[in-house]
Motif scaffolding. Structure first.
Motif, PDB file in Angstrom:
ATOM      1  N   GLY A   1     -70.420 -33.010   6.493  1.00  0.00           N
ATOM      2  CA  GLY A   1     -71.785 -33.393   6.814  1.00  0.00           C
ATOM      3  C   GLY A   1     -71.877 -34.120   8.139  1.00  0.00           C
ATOM      4  O   GLY A   1     -72.763 -33.840   8.965  1.00  0.00           O
ATOM      5  N   LEU A   2     -70.968 -35.055   8.389  1.00  0.00           N
ATOM      6  CA  LEU A   2     -70.981 -35.791   9.647  1.00  0.00           C
ATOM      7  C   LEU A   2     -70.720 -34.869  10.841  1.00  0.00           C
ATOM      8  O   LEU A   2     -71.336 -35.016  11.906  1.00  0.00           O
ATOM      9  CB  LEU A   2     -69.939 -36.912   9.606  1.00  0.00           C
ATOM     10  CG  LEU A   2     -70.233 -38.068   8.638  1.00  0.00           C
ATOM     11  CD1 LEU A   2     -69.079 -39.058   8.637  1.00  0.00           C
ATOM     12  CD2 LEU A   2     -71.532 -38.764   9.014  1.00  0.00           C
ATOM     13  N   CYS A   3     -69.809 -33.909  10.665  1.00  0.00           N
ATOM     14  CA  CYS A   3     -69.544 -32.934  11.736  1.00  0.00           C
ATOM     15  C   CYS A   3     -70.796 -32.119  12.056  1.00  0.00           C
ATOM     16  O   CYS A   3     -71.107 -31.870  13.229  1.00  0.00           O
ATOM     17  CB  CYS A   3     -68.402 -31.997  11.335  1.00  0.00           C
ATOM     18  SG  CYS A   3     -66.762 -32.733  11.375  1.00  0.00           S
TER      19      CYS A   3
ATOM     20  N   THR B   1     -79.992 -31.362   8.971  1.00  0.00           N
ATOM     21  CA  THR B   1     -80.471 -31.744   7.639  1.00  0.00           C
ATOM     22  C   THR B   1     -79.472 -31.326   6.567  1.00  0.00           C
ATOM     23  O   THR B   1     -79.206 -32.074   5.608  1.00  0.00           O
ATOM     24  CB  THR B   1     -81.836 -31.099   7.352  1.00  0.00           C
ATOM     25  OG1 THR B   1     -82.751 -31.450   8.389  1.00  0.00           O
ATOM     26  CG2 THR B   1     -82.391 -31.562   6.021  1.00  0.00           C
ATOM     27  N   ALA B   2     -78.893 -30.129   6.718  1.00  0.00           N
ATOM     28  CA  ALA B   2     -77.884 -29.671   5.757  1.00  0.00           C
ATOM     29  C   ALA B   2     -76.677 -30.591   5.756  1.00  0.00           C
ATOM     30  O   ALA B   2     -76.091 -30.873   4.701  1.00  0.00           O
ATOM     31  CB  ALA B   2     -77.451 -28.242   6.080  1.00  0.00           C
ATOM     32  N   GLY B   3     -76.289 -31.091   6.933  1.00  0.00           N
ATOM     33  CA  GLY B   3     -75.177 -32.017   7.008  1.00  0.00           C
ATOM     34  C   GLY B   3     -75.456 -33.318   6.268  1.00  0.00           C
ATOM     35  O   GLY B   3     -74.613 -33.815   5.518  1.00  0.00           O
ATOM     36  N   VAL B   4     -76.650 -33.850   6.463  1.00  0.00           N
ATOM     37  CA  VAL B   4     -77.030 -35.072   5.751  1.00  0.00           C
ATOM     38  C   VAL B   4     -77.040 -34.809   4.242  1.00  0.00           C
ATOM     39  O   VAL B   4     -76.521 -35.606   3.446  1.00  0.00           O
ATOM     40  CB  VAL B   4     -78.412 -35.568   6.222  1.00  0.00           C
ATOM     41  CG1 VAL B   4     -78.877 -36.747   5.366  1.00  0.00           C
ATOM     42  CG2 VAL B   4     -78.362 -35.964   7.697  1.00  0.00           C
ATOM     43  N   GLY B   5     -77.612 -33.669   3.840  1.00  0.00           N
ATOM     44  CA  GLY B   5     -77.683 -33.328   2.419  1.00  0.00           C
ATOM     45  C   GLY B   5     -76.309 -33.158   1.797  1.00  0.00           C
ATOM     46  O   GLY B   5     -76.061 -33.620   0.674  1.00  0.00           O
TER      47      GLY B   5
END
Length: 382
Positions: free
Chosen positions: A52-54, A290-294
């Motif tokens: 997610g962070l990447c 947003t997908a990374g945060v999710g």
């Protein structure tokens, strides 16, 4: 307002589908190479967070929809590899070396070209051989635990027909329901809270040859290369060197906590990079961020997910994982067998890789390449 929310919603869907459709593969792979329930939960958590962070970092830096995921084929490789001499610390050492190889590929274009030079039929056959044992798990589950397996397979079939992207998450929900109705709640092994458990890596030559190198090759050939192709197909020019350096370093950082590899998403890449994310290609990067945060937030439920998987018969967990990999197996077989002149080499690679012998993936790759080198390739029509 709807236009502003569209990429955000697409990112949420990408995270949900990516996590739910393959976290069972990750858990099965980590447990297969010696992780305890707590160590597997730690691995799933750290993979979710670093991936997610990447995605957030790369999306903000390059303003491109660079979706990042864990290596699902790599996890399937771990299932096929099984326990290694030296146990879990040696497996962690292999994860670390695989991550370093990914970093090196991002720094040295020559190494990337060498990986790309592996014949596609052989690479596809190696991947198919890795996936095949896990893809047979639904059949074994029907025989061993029919009361649990039948509703799972029926749910998967119905959703695969009418709402394909939700087929595996739906099968997972059906499995959870079946487990809840039949399980006494024991045997989860892990806790419900997020936990990080660090393991000091150990290195051994057999694990480097039999796990680290195949994990690196599978991650490159089955994740980073097709992930790049998806982005190119939607008109983007992904900065592959930057992606490899970032995900490779993330893999190295995740290894002591049990993470095996992170990389460009392949299966879910189109959800963030396609027109469904936003009509304007320059706005689709919001979906990948947003997908990374999710994904990072979903990783906080790794303990609960591991506990649920621990309540289920192992073959049922593998069955859900196998359903998630059916499409990948079909793609790998198509790539392996498309050219009649290389089919024998591909089949040899597949058979050896799927055999389950020690260092199977490595020897399958070597045998396939030797077949292409030593035997003439007739120009026969398919």
């Amino acid at each position: 307002m709807a236009g502003r929310l569209q990429p955000v919603l697409a990112g949420v869907v990408t995270a949900l589908v990516g996590f739910a459709s393959s976290f069972t593969v990750v858990l099965a792979g980590l447990r297969a190479v010696g992780a305890s329930a707590t160590q597997a939960a730690s691995g799933l958590l750290v993979l979710s967070v670093v991936a997610g962070l990447c995605a957030v970092w790369l999306g903000l830096r390059h303003r491109l929809p660079l979706s990042i995921a864990w290596s699902t084929p790599g996890a399937a490789l771990l299932v096929a590899t099984g326990p290694v001499s030296g146990g879990w610390p040696v497996a962690v050492g292999a994860f670390l070396v695989s991550g370093l190889l990914i970093v090196a590929t991002g720094l040295l274009p020559t190494l990337g070209r060498a990986v790309a030079a592996i014949p596609k039929p052989v690479a596809g056959a190696m991947l198919a051989g890795v996936l095949l044992p896990l893809c047979t798990a639904p059949v074994r589950a029907l025989v061993e635990v029919p009361r649990l397996a039948v509703p799972v397979l029926l749910c998967w079939l119905l959703l695969h027909r009418f709402a394909r992207r939700w087929a595996v998450p739906g099968a997972l929900v059906a499995a959870a329901g079946a487990i809840a109705l039949t399980s006494s709640g024991g045997g989860g092994g892990g806790g419900m809270r997020p936990v990080i458990e660090l393991t000091a890596p150990q290195l051994s030559l057999p694990a480097l040859v039999g796990m680290a190198l195949p994990l690196f090759l599978v991650t490159m050939a089955a994740q980073n290369v097709p992930g790049t192709a998806v982005l190119v197909g939607y008109g983007y020019r992904p900065p592959l060197g930057s992606v490899l350096r970032t995900t490779g370093l993330a893999s190295v950082a995740a290894a002591p906590a049990g993470g095996h590899a992170v990389n460009l998403a392949a299966i879910t890449a189109a959800l963030a990079a396609g027109p469904d994310a936003h009509p304007d290609p320059d706005r689709r990067w919001i979906a990948s961020v947003t997908a990374g945060v999710g994904l990072a937030l979903l990783g906080l439920g790794a303990g609960a997910a591991t506990t649920l998987a621990g309540w289920a018969p192992p073959v049922l967990v593998e069955a859900v994982a196998g359903l998630a990999l059916i499409g990948a197996l079909a793609t790998a077989l198509t790539s392996a067998l498309a050219d009649a002149s290389t089919r024998e080499a591909a089949v040899v690679t597949l058979v050896i890789t799927a055999s389950g012998v020690s260092l199977a993936a490595f020897w399958g790759l070597v045998a396939g390449c030797l077949m292409l080198l030593l035997f003439p390739r007739p120009n026969a029509a398919p």
